[in-house]
Design a protein around this motif. Structure first.
Motif, PDB file in Angstrom:
ATOM      1  N   ALA A 136      70.901  17.539  38.971  1.00  0.00           N
ATOM      2  CA  ALA A 136      72.119  17.009  38.364  1.00  0.00           C
ATOM      3  C   ALA A 136      73.287  17.324  39.298  1.00  0.00           C
ATOM      4  O   ALA A 136      73.570  18.495  39.578  1.00  0.00           O
ATOM      5  N   ASP A 137      73.948  16.313  39.778  1.00  0.00           N
ATOM      6  CA  ASP A 137      75.011  16.479  40.771  1.00  0.00           C
ATOM      7  C   ASP A 137      76.304  16.898  40.079  1.00  0.00           C
ATOM      8  O   ASP A 137      77.265  16.141  39.981  1.00  0.00           O
ATOM      9  N   HIS A 185      78.188  25.064  42.047  1.00  0.00           N
ATOM     10  CA  HIS A 185      77.447  23.818  42.225  1.00  0.00           C
ATOM     11  C   HIS A 185      76.338  23.613  41.206  1.00  0.00           C
ATOM     12  O   HIS A 185      75.912  22.482  40.981  1.00  0.00           O
ATOM     13  N   THR A 186      75.852  24.688  40.598  1.00  0.00           N
ATOM     14  CA  THR A 186      74.795  24.562  39.592  1.00  0.00           C
ATOM     15  C   THR A 186      74.671  25.860  38.807  1.00  0.00           C
ATOM     16  O   THR A 186      74.962  26.945  39.329  1.00  0.00           O
ATOM     17  N   ALA A 187      74.225  25.736  37.572  1.00  0.00           N
ATOM     18  CA  ALA A 187      73.907  26.923  36.772  1.00  0.00           C
ATOM     19  C   ALA A 187      72.443  27.305  36.919  1.00  0.00           C
ATOM     20  O   ALA A 187      72.023  28.379  36.461  1.00  0.00           O
ATOM     21  N   LEU A 188      71.664  26.440  37.553  1.00  0.00           N
ATOM     22  CA  LEU A 188      70.224  26.681  37.706  1.00  0.00           C
ATOM     23  C   LEU A 188      69.972  27.415  39.017  1.00  0.00           C
ATOM     24  O   LEU A 188      69.696  26.810  40.057  1.00  0.00           O
ATOM     25  N   ILE A 189      70.117  28.738  38.970  1.00  0.00           N
ATOM     26  CA  ILE A 189      69.977  29.603  40.141  1.00  0.00           C
ATOM     27  C   ILE A 189      68.883  30.621  39.852  1.00  0.00           C
ATOM     28  O   ILE A 189      68.930  31.329  38.845  1.00  0.00           O
ATOM     29  N   GLU A 190      67.907  30.702  40.739  1.00  0.00           N
ATOM     30  CA  GLU A 190      66.829  31.681  40.604  1.00  0.00           C
ATOM     31  C   GLU A 190      66.839  32.611  41.816  1.00  0.00           C
ATOM     32  O   GLU A 190      66.314  32.285  42.877  1.00  0.00           O
ATOM     33  N   PRO A 191      67.449  33.799  41.681  1.00  0.00           N
ATOM     34  CA  PRO A 191      67.462  34.732  42.807  1.00  0.00           C
ATOM     35  C   PRO A 191      66.062  35.276  43.069  1.00  0.00           C
ATOM     36  O   PRO A 191      65.316  35.572  42.138  1.00  0.00           O
TER      37      PRO A 191
END
Length: 357
Positions: A113-114, A95-101
């Motif tokens: 961004a959808d 669903h997104t590349a912007l992932i902050e674990p």
């Protein structure tokens, strides 16, 4: 002005305990405590059945056993938990590349961004939760909001297995009645300081005079005021570079300093493995100790040449024992070995060359 961000905070429900219950059907519906038994052990996680008895993470295992005599104690299996965490991350990545674990069981996602074409952040959060349930047989709670602070608050609103949305135009009003302790970073000590001055609810901070907050709490006072108004401009930062890694162990019985070498070597090896595949170079070695009377001390060393192996790390950590400076009769209940101040490899070589110049 740019449109508000759309942030999702996903928090797996009682993650370690839920994995154990999923993988062992005999544990389902029972109060599960993920911890080693013993006087020195602490609770890593507790199932919701155990939480009803007051069992919580970081609680001494002996207290958990007193609160819930029927609890089933399961030793933690972090290798398995990391593997499941990677599966959860794969679902996020659809669903997104912007992932902050933030840890193995929670993360921020920026879905402004959808990219998955679902039409809204709420629909995306629902799709993620549905995939986790269907593919991993686990549940997750999620919060949807215009920033990270609000999303994290929202994810805890309807736990377990819930979803809550905080919209930009109602954020301050929605969170006003929440206790100040719900603000991330406000621990028990800070909460008491705030309550002593009359700030019991988030709305109290929103209505406070900023100058007064800064006077009493420094720059953090301004930050508290902004958060109380629902303002948080911190972006989601994917793939944060490694800043530190450490391992520690609590002994079955207190030991003198000279008896710690086997534990330090084992922890150095574990910490070195914990670096993963990062190419960044650790500059500083840390030795952490906790005495029998619970005093915590640490000693740091930034060598000319950073450690390049587990053996080198162990050697540096062992050398730090000479800097402890406590009486020889002191006994220790815990030891830890860590690496901090990671830098890019090129920067580390430049710093090493400066030492040799």
């Amino acid at each position: 002005m740019s449109p508000p961000r759309k942030i999702i905070h996903v928090d797996m429900d009682a993650f370690y305990a839920s994995v154990e219950q999923r993988d062992d059907p005999s544990l389902r519906g029972r109060p599960v405590v993920v911890a080693w038994r013993g006087m020195r052990s602490v609770v890593c996680a507790a199932s919701y059945e155990a939480r009803r008895f007051g069992v919580r993470s970081a609680m001494p295992a002996v207290r958990a056993e007193r609160l819930c005599p029927e609890a089933v104690f399961v030793p933690p299996d972090f290798t398995r938990y990391r593997a499941v965490s990677r599966q959860v991350r794969e679902i996020f990545a659809r669903h997104t590349a912007l992932i902050e674990p933030l840890s193995l069981d929670e993360a921020y996602l920026d879905v402004t961004a959808d990219t998955s074409g679902l039409g809204s952040a709420t629909a995306t959060a629902e799709a993620i939760r549905a995939a986790i349930r269907a593919e991993l047989q686990l549940t997750a709670s999620a919060g949807v909001a215009p920033n990270k602070f609000l999303a994290k608050l929202a994810s805890d609103w309807r736990k377990p297995d819930g979803l809550f949305v905080i919209r930009p135009d109602s954020a301050a009003a929605v969170i006003a009645s929440q206790p100040v302790g719900r603000i991330p970073g406000v621990g028990q000590v800070m909460q008491r300081r705030l309550e002593t001055r009359g700030y019991h609810r988030i709305g109290d901070l929103a209505a406070a005079d900023v100058t007064e907050l800064v006077q009493h709490f420094g720059r953090y006072g301004r930050r508290l005021h902004e958060l109380a108004l629902g303002i948080d401009d911190h972006p989601v930062k994917p793939d944060r570079p490694v800043q530190s890694v450490s391992s520690e162990d609590t002994f079955a019985e207190d030991l003198p300093l000279e008896a710690l070498e086997p534990a330090i070597r084992a922890l150095a090896a574990k910490t070195w493995r914990g670096r993963g595949k990062t190419a960044r170079v650790p500059r500083t070695v840390v030795l952490k100790l906790k005495t029998a009377d619970f005093r915590i001390i640490s000693r740091h060393l930034t060598p000319e040449r950073p450690p390049d192996s587990a053996d080198a790390l162990a050697a540096y950590a062992l050398s730090l024992r000479l800097r402890v400076g406590l009486p020889s009769e002191t006994r220790y209940r815990l030891v830890g070995v860590g690496l901090t101040q990671f830098t890019d490899a090129d920067d580390a070589r430049v710093q090493a060359d400066l030492f040799l110049a």
